[in-house]
Design an enzyme around this catalytic site. Structure first.
Site, PDB file in Angstrom:
ATOM      1  N   GLN A   1       0.853  -1.196   0.000  1.00 28.00           N
ATOM      2  CA  GLN A   1       0.000   0.000   0.000  1.00 28.00           C
ATOM      3  C   GLN A   1       0.888   1.246   0.000  1.00 28.00           C
ATOM      4  O   GLN A   1       1.594   1.488   0.983  1.00 28.00           O
ATOM      5  CB  GLN A   1      -0.860  -0.029   1.270  1.00 28.00           C
ATOM      6  CG  GLN A   1      -1.713   1.183   1.502  1.00 28.00           C
ATOM      7  CD  GLN A   1      -2.150   1.275   2.962  1.00 28.00           C
ATOM      8  OE1 GLN A   1      -1.480   0.761   3.839  1.00 28.00           O
ATOM      9  NE2 GLN A   1      -3.259   1.931   3.208  1.00 28.00           N
ATOM     10  N   GLY A   2       0.868   2.003  -1.091  1.00 29.74           N
ATOM     11  CA  GLY A   2       1.727   3.186  -1.205  1.00 29.74           C
ATOM     12  C   GLY A   2       0.959   4.449  -0.880  1.00 29.74           C
ATOM     13  O   GLY A   2       0.611   5.232  -1.780  1.00 29.74           O
ATOM     14  N   TYR A   3       0.688   4.654   0.393  1.00 34.37           N
ATOM     15  CA  TYR A   3      -0.006   5.863   0.834  1.00 34.37           C
ATOM     16  C   TYR A   3       0.992   6.852   1.451  1.00 34.37           C
ATOM     17  O   TYR A   3       1.199   7.943   0.940  1.00 34.37           O
ATOM     18  CB  TYR A   3      -1.066   5.505   1.890  1.00 34.37           C
ATOM     19  CG  TYR A   3      -2.418   5.061   1.334  1.00 34.37           C
ATOM     20  CD1 TYR A   3      -2.551   4.607   0.037  1.00 34.37           C
ATOM     21  CD2 TYR A   3      -3.548   5.093   2.132  1.00 34.37           C
ATOM     22  CE1 TYR A   3      -3.789   4.200  -0.449  1.00 34.37           C
ATOM     23  CE2 TYR A   3      -4.789   4.692   1.648  1.00 34.37           C
ATOM     24  CZ  TYR A   3      -4.907   4.243   0.356  1.00 34.37           C
ATOM     25  OH  TYR A   3      -6.133   3.842  -0.108  1.00 34.37           O
ATOM     26  N   SER A   4       1.610   6.448   2.583  1.00 34.80           N
ATOM     27  CA  SER A   4       2.403   7.402   3.374  1.00 34.80           C
ATOM     28  C   SER A   4       3.624   7.928   2.631  1.00 34.80           C
ATOM     29  O   SER A   4       4.267   7.211   1.871  1.00 34.80           O
ATOM     30  CB  SER A   4       2.891   6.734   4.658  1.00 34.80           C
ATOM     31  OG  SER A   4       1.814   6.201   5.357  1.00 34.80           O
TER      32      SER A   4
ATOM     33  N   SER B   1       4.758  -1.453   4.010  1.00 36.68           N
ATOM     34  CA  SER B   1       4.876  -2.837   4.481  1.00 36.68           C
ATOM     35  C   SER B   1       4.864  -3.787   3.290  1.00 36.68           C
ATOM     36  O   SER B   1       4.087  -3.592   2.342  1.00 36.68           O
ATOM     37  CB  SER B   1       3.701  -3.204   5.391  1.00 36.68           C
ATOM     38  OG  SER B   1       3.615  -2.316   6.461  1.00 36.68           O
TER      39      SER B   1
ATOM     40  N   GLU C   1      -9.145  -1.393   5.661  1.00 44.00           N
ATOM     41  CA  GLU C   1      -7.934  -1.625   6.450  1.00 44.00           C
ATOM     42  C   GLU C   1      -8.268  -1.628   7.940  1.00 44.00           C
ATOM     43  O   GLU C   1      -7.892  -2.530   8.679  1.00 44.00           O
ATOM     44  CB  GLU C   1      -6.888  -0.540   6.154  1.00 44.00           C
ATOM     45  CG  GLU C   1      -5.619  -0.715   6.979  1.00 44.00           C
ATOM     46  CD  GLU C   1      -4.518   0.289   6.627  1.00 44.00           C
ATOM     47  OE1 GLU C   1      -4.818   1.329   5.997  1.00 44.00           O
ATOM     48  OE2 GLU C   1      -3.366   0.032   6.989  1.00 44.00           O
TER      49      GLU C   1
ATOM     50  N   GLU D   1      -4.451   8.953  17.827  1.00 38.69           N
ATOM     51  CA  GLU D   1      -4.975  10.331  17.897  1.00 38.69           C
ATOM     52  C   GLU D   1      -5.919  10.594  16.722  1.00 38.69           C
ATOM     53  O   GLU D   1      -6.966  11.216  16.875  1.00 38.69           O
ATOM     54  CB  GLU D   1      -3.819  11.356  17.870  1.00 38.69           C
ATOM     55  CG  GLU D   1      -2.936  11.365  19.106  1.00 38.69           C
ATOM     56  CD  GLU D   1      -1.932  10.210  19.138  1.00 38.69           C
ATOM     57  OE1 GLU D   1      -1.705   9.583  18.097  1.00 38.69           O
ATOM     58  OE2 GLU D   1      -1.395   9.925  20.227  1.00 38.69           O
TER      59      GLU D   1
HETATM   60  C1  FAD Z   1       3.764  -1.056  11.476  1.00 41.02           C
HETATM   61  C2  FAD Z   1       3.427   0.011  10.445  1.00 41.02           C
HETATM   62  C3  FAD Z   1       3.086  -0.360   9.157  1.00 41.02           C
HETATM   63  C4  FAD Z   1       2.774   0.615   8.212  1.00 41.02           C
HETATM   64  N1  FAD Z   1       2.485   0.213   6.933  1.00 41.02           N
HETATM   65  C5  FAD Z   1       2.200   1.135   5.986  1.00 41.02           C
HETATM   66  C6  FAD Z   1       1.957   0.749   4.629  1.00 41.02           C
HETATM   67  O1  FAD Z   1       2.004  -0.433   4.292  1.00 41.02           O
HETATM   68  N2  FAD Z   1       1.688   1.699   3.725  1.00 41.02           N
HETATM   69  C7  FAD Z   1       1.615   3.019   4.056  1.00 41.02           C
HETATM   70  O2  FAD Z   1       1.329   3.818   3.179  1.00 41.02           O
HETATM   71  N3  FAD Z   1       1.873   3.443   5.321  1.00 41.02           N
HETATM   72  C8  FAD Z   1       2.162   2.526   6.292  1.00 41.02           C
HETATM   73  N4  FAD Z   1       2.432   2.924   7.586  1.00 41.02           N
HETATM   74  C9  FAD Z   1       2.472   4.351   7.876  1.00 41.02           C
HETATM   75  C10 FAD Z   1       1.338   4.849   8.769  1.00 41.02           C
HETATM   76  O3  FAD Z   1       0.122   4.842   8.089  1.00 41.02           O
HETATM   77  C11 FAD Z   1       1.753   6.256   9.247  1.00 41.02           C
HETATM   78  O4  FAD Z   1       2.911   6.109  10.045  1.00 41.02           O
HETATM   79  C12 FAD Z   1       0.654   6.925  10.054  1.00 41.02           C
HETATM   80  O5  FAD Z   1      -0.430   7.240   9.232  1.00 41.02           O
HETATM   81  C13 FAD Z   1       1.169   8.194  10.772  1.00 41.02           C
HETATM   82  O6  FAD Z   1       1.768   9.058   9.884  1.00 41.02           O
HETATM   83  P1  FAD Z   1       3.220   9.691  10.156  1.00 41.02           P
HETATM   84  O7  FAD Z   1       4.141   8.576  10.530  1.00 41.02           O
HETATM   85  O8  FAD Z   1       3.558  10.544   8.990  1.00 41.02           O
HETATM   86  O9  FAD Z   1       3.054  10.581  11.465  1.00 41.02           O
HETATM   87  P2  FAD Z   1       2.471  12.071  11.557  1.00 41.02           P
HETATM   88  O10 FAD Z   1       1.217  12.163  10.750  1.00 41.02           O
HETATM   89  O11 FAD Z   1       3.573  13.030  11.240  1.00 41.02           O
HETATM   90  O12 FAD Z   1       2.092  12.168  13.078  1.00 41.02           O
HETATM   91  C14 FAD Z   1       3.052  12.402  14.102  1.00 41.02           C
HETATM   92  C15 FAD Z   1       2.289  12.493  15.440  1.00 41.02           C
HETATM   93  O13 FAD Z   1       1.369  13.610  15.407  1.00 41.02           O
HETATM   94  C16 FAD Z   1       0.039  13.173  15.680  1.00 41.02           C
HETATM   95  N5  FAD Z   1      -0.917  13.907  14.850  1.00 41.02           N
HETATM   96  C17 FAD Z   1      -0.797  14.196  13.536  1.00 41.02           C
HETATM   97  N6  FAD Z   1      -1.885  14.879  13.109  1.00 41.02           N
HETATM   98  C18 FAD Z   1      -2.720  15.015  14.181  1.00 41.02           C
HETATM   99  C19 FAD Z   1      -4.010  15.598  14.381  1.00 41.02           C
HETATM  100  N7  FAD Z   1      -4.668  16.202  13.388  1.00 41.02           N
HETATM  101  N8  FAD Z   1      -4.558  15.535  15.628  1.00 41.02           N
HETATM  102  C20 FAD Z   1      -3.911  14.928  16.661  1.00 41.02           C
HETATM  103  N9  FAD Z   1      -2.666  14.351  16.523  1.00 41.02           N
HETATM  104  C21 FAD Z   1      -2.099  14.391  15.313  1.00 41.02           C
HETATM  105  C22 FAD Z   1       0.027  11.715  15.302  1.00 41.02           C
HETATM  106  O14 FAD Z   1      -0.995  10.995  15.965  1.00 41.02           O
HETATM  107  C23 FAD Z   1       1.424  11.259  15.727  1.00 41.02           C
HETATM  108  O15 FAD Z   1       1.451  10.966  17.102  1.00 41.02           O
HETATM  109  C24 FAD Z   1       2.786   1.984   8.562  1.00 41.02           C
HETATM  110  C25 FAD Z   1       3.145   2.359   9.849  1.00 41.02           C
HETATM  111  C26 FAD Z   1       3.464   1.392  10.789  1.00 41.02           C
HETATM  112  C27 FAD Z   1       3.854   1.823  12.173  1.00 41.02           C
END
Ligand code: FAD
Length: 398
Positions: A130-133, A165, A248, A379
């Site tokens: 899944q290429g989202y992040s 992942s 998901e 959050e």
């Molecule tokens: C085990 C694992 C597997 C994953 N697999 C995939 C995958 O296959 N494909 C993919 O695309 N992504 C994947 N991810 C990524 C995951 O979806 C992101 O890490 C997640 O969405 C958080 O984004 P970020 O890391 O950019 O953190 P950020 O969005 O930068 O957040 C940092 C902190 O700020 C808080 N925060 C941010 N915005 C708000 C708000 N509006 N209100 C309150 N708090 C806020 C967050 O809760 C967090 O604590 C994976 C992550 C993990 C840990």
């Protein structure tokens, strides 16, 4: 909801049980089976398991029969999860394909896309990621900066994805890219069914704190997707993106069945670990904390049942998946944290040095942090629940 099982449902359980007995690797249930350590061999083992599931029509039981499923009822799905957890079945290498991309293709794909991709998702011939992040687009997913530019019947894709992942096993990626600058951030996005096996797609491993490798960075340099690999409408990918996210979260919520089993294992641990020769389970404070965890895990399960019932009525997963995801990941983290505390200083020992369960507790404790982040952080789930279930005003600053 009626929680008792009919004779037909018990028969379904027996059918699955005997299939598992005949098909799980030798020594699996007894715990003597050794998982291949080397990445490629491990990947092949998981693909073979997926193929076996698919040959037995046990890969995606909830899907309609016409797509290779069993049209399973809600109760059959529950039984399926219970039985898979009971034998601690091998993990699914094509989790993203089965639980996210497949249902989204059934909902939003063209007949040609369904015919081309769905059989290979089921058999594991094509593993999906899944290429989202992206580095600046995680919680704020609409901020993606990867671009797809039209060139005849092709799209030229450039950018970087992160935390992808299974990309190291991945044959295809469900990718979100910016195709135009819309009025709002979530306008102008498009979803692609990207072929990962092409020049211009580079996968770099990210090693987790437990030393394992599940996710990656993906660099896209003039990678190509064709018009036939667009899912939904160009510039209107947000709708498809969200529908995949709902699948998901609902899939993650199904981990409540593992939580039940992990709770009984925790009780077993508290019966084994002793202080002054007295098992910790006899300590009043430990019992109180166990009770608290039991209530939370049972509450998560009942909530999951309630949400599944609603899903059955409306025919698709809803925003309630956020509640399941939030509860199950937070309670899991608490449960493994308790398991480490129970072991005192021995809880810090790792791998061959670990005293209890070959570092099962330590590995799961470290992994549990990621569970509260992947699929949307706690959050973000709270914001969703507040705004879309409780009807509270929007998050300040958005
Ligand atoms: C085990 C694992 C597997 C994953 N697999 C995939 C995958 O296959 N494909 C993919 O695309 N992504 C994947 N991810 C990524 C995951 O979806 C992101 O890490 C997640 O969405 C958080 O984004 P970020 O890391 O950019 O953190 P950020 O969005 O930068 O957040 C940092 C902190 O700020 C808080 N925060 C941010 N915005 C708000 C708000 N509006 N209100 C309150 N708090 C806020 C967050 O809760 C967090 O604590 C994976 C992550 C993990 C840990």
């Amino acid at each position: 909801m009626d929680f008792s099982y009919t004779a037909q449902e018990e028969q379904f359980r027996m059918e699955l049980r005997s299939w598992l007995e005949a098909n799980l690797p030798e020594g699996w249930v007894e715990g003597t089976f050794e998982m291949p350590e080397e990445q490629a061999a491990y990947g092949q083992f998981l693909r073979d398991w997926q193929k076996q599931l698919s040959d037995g029509r046990w890969a995606a039981i909830a899907w309609p029969e016409k797509y290779g499923g069993r049209n399973a009822t809600l109760m059959e799905e529950i039984i399926y999860h219970q039985e898979m957890v009971r034998v601690k079945a091998p993990p699914l290498v094509n989790y993203v394909g089965l639980h996210m991309v497949g249902p989204t293709l059934i909902q939003s794909g063209t007949p040609e896309q369904q015919e081309k991709y769905i059989p290979k998702i089921l058999s594991g011939e094509e593993v999906w990621c899944q290429g989202y992040s992206e580095p600046n687009a995680g919680s704020d997913l609409a901020a993606v900066q990867t671009t797809a530019v039209k060139d005849g019947d092709k799209w030229i894709i450039n950018g970087q994805k992160i935390w992808t992942s299974f990309a190291h096993f991945g044959d295809r990626c469900f990718l979100v890219a910016r195709t135009s600058k819309g009025e709002k951030k979530h306008h102008g996005l498009t979803c692609f069914l990207l072929n990962m096996n092409q020049p211009g797609v580079e996968v770099r491993p990210i090693i987790q704190m437990d030393g394992e490798h599940d996710f990656n960075e993906v660099y896209l340099t003039d990678a190509i997707a064709y018009d036939s690999e667009v899912i939904g409408h160009v510039d209107d990918g947000w709708r498809v993106t969200i529908s995949l996210l709902m699948h998901e979260r609902t899939g993650i919520g199904a981990q409540v069945f593992s939580l039940e089993q992990q709770f009984s294992e925790l009780v077993g641990l508290a019966q084994t670990v002793t202080e002054d020769d007295v098992p910790l389970i006899q300590n009043g404070d430990v019992r109180k904390r166990m009770l608290d965890l039991y209530i939370k895990s049972r509450g998560s399960l009942l909530n999951y049942y309630r949400n599944l019932t609603k899903q059955l009525k409306v025919g698709h997963p809803g925003v309630e998946g956020s509640m399941d995801k939030l509860f199950v990941s937070e309670v899991t983290k608490e449960l493994f944290s308790e398991a480490i505390s129970l072991q005192g200083q021995q809880g810090l020992l790792w791998k061959d040095d670990a005293i209890y369960g070959k570092s099962y507790w330590q590995r799961n404790y470290l992994y549990s942090f990621g569970q509260t982040i992947g699929g949307g952080t706690s959050e973000i789930q709270k914001n969703t629940i507040g705004e879309r279930i409780l009807g509270l005003p929007k998050d300040v600053g958005r």
